[in-house]
Design a protein around this motif. Structure first.
Motif, PDB file in Angstrom:
ATOM      1  N   GLU A 112      27.868  -5.652 -15.648  1.00 21.77           N
ATOM      2  CA  GLU A 112      26.615  -5.879 -15.041  1.00 21.77           C
ATOM      3  C   GLU A 112      25.628  -6.551 -16.082  1.00 21.77           C
ATOM      4  N   PHE A 113      25.649  -6.024 -17.241  1.00 28.04           N
ATOM      5  CA  PHE A 113      24.769  -6.758 -18.415  1.00 28.04           C
ATOM      6  C   PHE A 113      24.972  -8.027 -18.474  1.00 28.04           C
ATOM      7  N   ILE A 114      26.119  -8.526 -18.766  1.00 25.42           N
ATOM      8  CA  ILE A 114      26.611 -10.127 -18.801  1.00 25.42           C
ATOM      9  C   ILE A 114      26.270 -10.759 -17.698  1.00 25.42           C
ATOM     10  N   LEU A 115      26.545 -10.147 -16.493  1.00 27.62           N
ATOM     11  CA  LEU A 115      26.176 -10.956 -15.139  1.00 27.62           C
ATOM     12  C   LEU A 115      24.717 -11.199 -14.832  1.00 27.62           C
ATOM     13  N   ASP A 116      24.108 -10.035 -15.156  1.00 28.31           N
ATOM     14  CA  ASP A 116      22.635  -9.973 -15.001  1.00 28.31           C
ATOM     15  C   ASP A 116      21.834 -11.066 -16.061  1.00 28.31           C
ATOM     16  N   ALA A 117      22.299 -11.129 -17.281  1.00 26.77           N
ATOM     17  CA  ALA A 117      21.686 -11.827 -18.248  1.00 26.77           C
ATOM     18  C   ALA A 117      21.923 -13.248 -17.823  1.00 26.77           C
ATOM     19  N   LEU A 118      23.243 -13.731 -17.569  1.00 31.33           N
ATOM     20  CA  LEU A 118      23.806 -15.226 -17.142  1.00 31.33           C
ATOM     21  C   LEU A 118      22.724 -15.670 -15.680  1.00 31.33           C
ATOM     22  N   ARG A 120      19.735 -14.301 -14.995  1.00 29.94           N
ATOM     23  CA  ARG A 120      18.314 -14.500 -15.287  1.00 29.94           C
ATOM     24  C   ARG A 120      18.342 -15.828 -16.320  1.00 29.94           C
ATOM     25  N   ALA A 121      19.222 -16.235 -16.851  1.00 28.61           N
ATOM     26  CA  ALA A 121      19.201 -17.632 -17.515  1.00 28.61           C
ATOM     27  C   ALA A 121      19.360 -18.722 -16.830  1.00 28.61           C
ATOM     28  N   GLY A 122      19.228 -18.444 -15.427  1.00 33.09           N
ATOM     29  CA  GLY A 122      19.289 -19.649 -14.393  1.00 33.09           C
ATOM     30  C   GLY A 122      20.511 -19.901 -13.731  1.00 33.09           C
ATOM     31  N   LEU A 123      21.732 -19.420 -14.164  1.00 34.54           N
ATOM     32  CA  LEU A 123      23.019 -19.439 -13.491  1.00 34.54           C
ATOM     33  C   LEU A 123      23.216 -19.046 -11.944  1.00 34.54           C
ATOM     34  N   LEU A 194      29.604 -20.319 -24.430  1.00 33.08           N
ATOM     35  CA  LEU A 194      28.057 -20.345 -23.891  1.00 33.08           C
ATOM     36  C   LEU A 194      27.549 -21.442 -23.849  1.00 33.08           C
ATOM     37  N   ASP A 195      27.534 -21.956 -25.066  1.00 38.68           N
ATOM     38  CA  ASP A 195      26.743 -23.421 -25.210  1.00 38.68           C
ATOM     39  C   ASP A 195      26.983 -24.550 -24.179  1.00 38.68           C
ATOM     40  N   GLY A 196      28.412 -24.558 -23.881  1.00 35.74           N
ATOM     41  CA  GLY A 196      28.882 -25.485 -22.879  1.00 35.74           C
ATOM     42  C   GLY A 196      28.358 -24.960 -21.412  1.00 35.74           C
ATOM     43  N   ALA A 197      28.540 -23.696 -21.268  1.00 39.74           N
ATOM     44  CA  ALA A 197      27.926 -23.385 -19.840  1.00 39.74           C
ATOM     45  C   ALA A 197      26.544 -23.486 -19.675  1.00 39.74           C
ATOM     46  N   PHE A 198      25.601 -23.074 -20.729  1.00 38.07           N
ATOM     47  CA  PHE A 198      24.256 -23.406 -20.541  1.00 38.07           C
ATOM     48  C   PHE A 198      23.679 -24.615 -20.605  1.00 38.07           C
TER      49      PHE A 198
END
Length: 236
Positions: A112-118, A120-123, A194-198
């Motif tokens: 839940e934490f990871i998905l919510d953070a992703l 919120r980051a725009g994914l 993460l850098d690649g995905a962002f």
């Protein structure tokens, strides 16, 4: 005599597991640890697989989740590092997860934490789902490799038998990899992931912003056109 409850069963299961390992844990041994008949345990836990999920759930409580803050990437790295430390202390978890998911209510905290953070980051939901899977695959794979004694599959620079190949680049870089701790290797790989995905997410935004600036009134293209017109002769 204390009544038999799931928390008591989980506590006893962890004691047996940490003492005798996964192969030494059985429903019969668990019942013996509790001083109960196996039938009494089966009333609360259907089989060993469910027991393992309950044990994983209990261990997951020890994972520390940071304040999400304004930097989702950093928050994800910190949460995943905490998960790595906790799961590494209980090496049986990664091996058991290869046989199927060990999921419970508490263990969902990290997802839940990871998905919510992703998100919120725009994914998008789909992008977050794919990256979430990649993070878990990387986490479990790293733990399994470390448990097998091959953390990071570090190259060992040796010359070929006939001496014709020396692999100079490997020889130069290998000490840098060998000098990293297990946690450092995990964090470094996670940041690359993460850098690649962002970067993939931010590229379309930057392109849209550039287009918007060009098309907006007074934008670069408009200013350029006005400048060109300003240089032309105006009929008098």
């Amino acid at each position: 005599m204390q009544p038999l409850t799931r928390p008591r069963i989980v506590a006893a299961g962890l004691r047996v597991l940490e003492r005798e390992g996964v192969t030494g844990l059985s429903m019969r041994k668990l019942a013996g640890e509790l001083g109960k008949a196996p039938a009494a345990v089966y009333k609360h836990v259907s089989d060993k697989r469910e027991l393992m999920s309950l044990l994983f759930d209990e261990v997951s409580r020890r994972i520390e989740l940071p304040d999400p803050g304004d930097d989702p990437r950093t928050a994800i790295v910190e949460a995943a590092q905490s998960a790595h430390r906790v799961l590494e202390e209980h090496g049986w978890i990664a091996t058991e997860m290869l046989d199927g998911p060990l999921l419970g209510a508490t263990s969902m905290r990290l997802s839940e934490f990871i998905l919510d953070a992703l998100i919120r980051a725009g994914l998008t939901d789909a992008q977050a789902a794919r990256l979430h899977i990649a993070i878990w695959d990387y986490l479990v794979g790293h733990l399994v490799a470390a448990r097998a004694g091959a953390p990071g599959l570090l190259p060992r620079p040796t010359a070929s038998a006939d001496g014709t190949e020396d692999y100079p680049t490997v020889r130069r870089v290998a000490p840098l990899m060998a000098g990293m701790t297990d946690q450092e290797r995990f964090a470094a790989g996670l940041r690359v992931l993460l850098d690649g995905a962002f970067a993939e997410v931010s590229a379309p935004r930057e392109a849209e912003a550039a287009v918007g600036e060009r098309e907006a009134p007074g934008g670069r293209e408009a200013r350029g056109t006005q400048g060109e017109l300003g240089t032309q002769d105006v009929p008098g």
